[in-house]
Design a protein around this motif. Structure first.
Motif, PDB file in Angstrom:
ATOM      1  N   SER A 175      45.777  28.059  42.426  1.00 21.00           N
ATOM      2  CA  SER A 175      45.184  26.796  42.872  1.00 21.00           C
ATOM      3  C   SER A 175      46.063  25.643  42.440  1.00 21.00           C
ATOM      4  N   TYR A 232      36.011  23.792  46.189  1.00 17.64           N
ATOM      5  CA  TYR A 232      36.165  23.541  44.756  1.00 17.64           C
ATOM      6  C   TYR A 232      35.615  22.159  44.428  1.00 17.64           C
ATOM      7  N   ARG A 258      43.256  34.240  42.879  1.00 16.93           N
ATOM      8  CA  ARG A 258      44.081  33.332  43.645  1.00 16.93           C
ATOM      9  C   ARG A 258      44.736  32.293  42.741  1.00 16.93           C
ATOM     10  N   SER A 288      40.796  31.727  39.674  1.00 16.35           N
ATOM     11  CA  SER A 288      42.104  31.167  40.021  1.00 16.35           C
ATOM     12  C   SER A 288      42.826  30.668  38.788  1.00 16.35           C
ATOM     13  N   CYS A 338      45.803  27.823  37.599  1.00 10.82           N
ATOM     14  CA  CYS A 338      46.438  26.581  38.030  1.00 10.82           C
ATOM     15  C   CYS A 338      47.950  26.748  38.081  1.00 10.82           C
TER      16      CYS A 338
END
Length: 291
Positions: free
Chosen positions: A237, A77, A235, A201, A203
């Motif tokens: 993150s 990232y 996902r 993703s 947060c």
């Protein structure tokens, strides 16, 4: 996206540094472009985590960590490879760190942070016999960033093996990787960058205000991706560098950030952006001017 090349061009650069103890260290430099480093590091951390250690060496101190299990996270990232285990994590800058959606990292700092040199090493004793093997990385300021410790045929666990009875089979990983990344005798065993498989993703940072309710967003993204049949990982993150505008969603393929995402917006992001290539302008970050 740049073309991925499986062939590594050898640098043919060998550096020997004498040791005050009478031996020396031999460094064999290799290409440290992002695709090459990504392939090597994925091979080490995801496929051979049980064979390697990672740490830092300076005169007077050595940090050496082992993987207790396969990493929970191995992701790229904003230029940083992040590897997360059950008990510790690491970051290594292998591509330009732009500084989030506002690209706030100054050019000079980008150059300083990123790996600018990488080399396989062997440490030789005073008799000229190699006694340890690994890989070193340096940043743009020529500072040593990290050392990866490869299997040592003279060591078993915490103990030294009897003199004259090394387990030479433990050099197989070193020799295999050296053939690929230093000598270019074999192709990289991937057809694309293994750390750049597309993902989306949400947060989960506690700073992601005004809403921290990321779970409904995650569930909506996952359901929509599965329904659309996309080969994209969904996902969670850590901080995505867009605070106080949560929930925040990031799509890795084209580096897009979305803010104030609801479950309905999450579904639209998948169906319109990921499927049709049409970004959701109303939630795009940084905001797009309507004038």
């Amino acid at each position: 996206m740049s073309e991925f090349h499986q062939e590594v061009t050898p640098l043919n650069r060998v550096v020997k540094e004498p040791s005050l103890t009478g031996g020396y260290i031999e460094y064999e430099d290799f290409d440290c472009s992002c695709d090459v480093l990504s392939s090597l590091l994925y091979t080490l951390f995801q496929q051979n985590w049980h064979q390697v250690g990672v740490g830092h060496i300076v005169q007077g101190g050595v940090l050496e960590l082992e993987f207790p299990a396969a990493p929970k996270i191995c992701i790229l990232y904003d230029g940083y490879l992040t590897v997360v285990t059950e008990s510790w994590h690491l970051h290594l800058c292998i591509e330009a760190n732009l500084g989030g959606p506002h690209c706030k990292t100054p050019l000079e700092l980008r150059k300083q942070r990123q790996v600018s040199r990488a080399a396989f090493y062997r440490r030789f004793n005073a008799e000229g016999i190699p006694r340890s093997w690994g890989i070193d990385f340096w940043n743009g300021a020529s500072e040593n960033l990290m050392t990866i410790f490869l299997p040592n045929p003279y060591v078993e666990g915490e103990n030294l093996l009897p003199e004259g009875k090394p387990n030479l089979a433990k050099l197989e990983l070193y020799e295999e990787l050296r053939d690929i990344y230093v000598l270019g005798k074999k192709p990289i065993p991937f057809h694309t960058n293994p750390l750049k498989h597309p993902y989306i993703s949400v947060c989960t940072s506690t700073r992601c205000l005004p809403s921290r309710k990321w779970q409904p967003i995650f569930d909506s993204l996952k359901a929509a991706v599965e329904k659309a049949g996309l080969d994209i990982e969904v996902r969670t993150s850590g901080c995505l560098e867009v605070c106080k505008l949560g929930p925040v969603v990031f799509y890795s393929e084209d580096k897009t950030w979305y803010t104030r995402v609801s479950p309905e917006v999450a579904e639209n992001i998948v169906n319109e952006h990921l499927v049709q290539g049409k970004k959701i302008i109303e939630h795009y970050y940084p905001p797009v001017s309507k004038t």
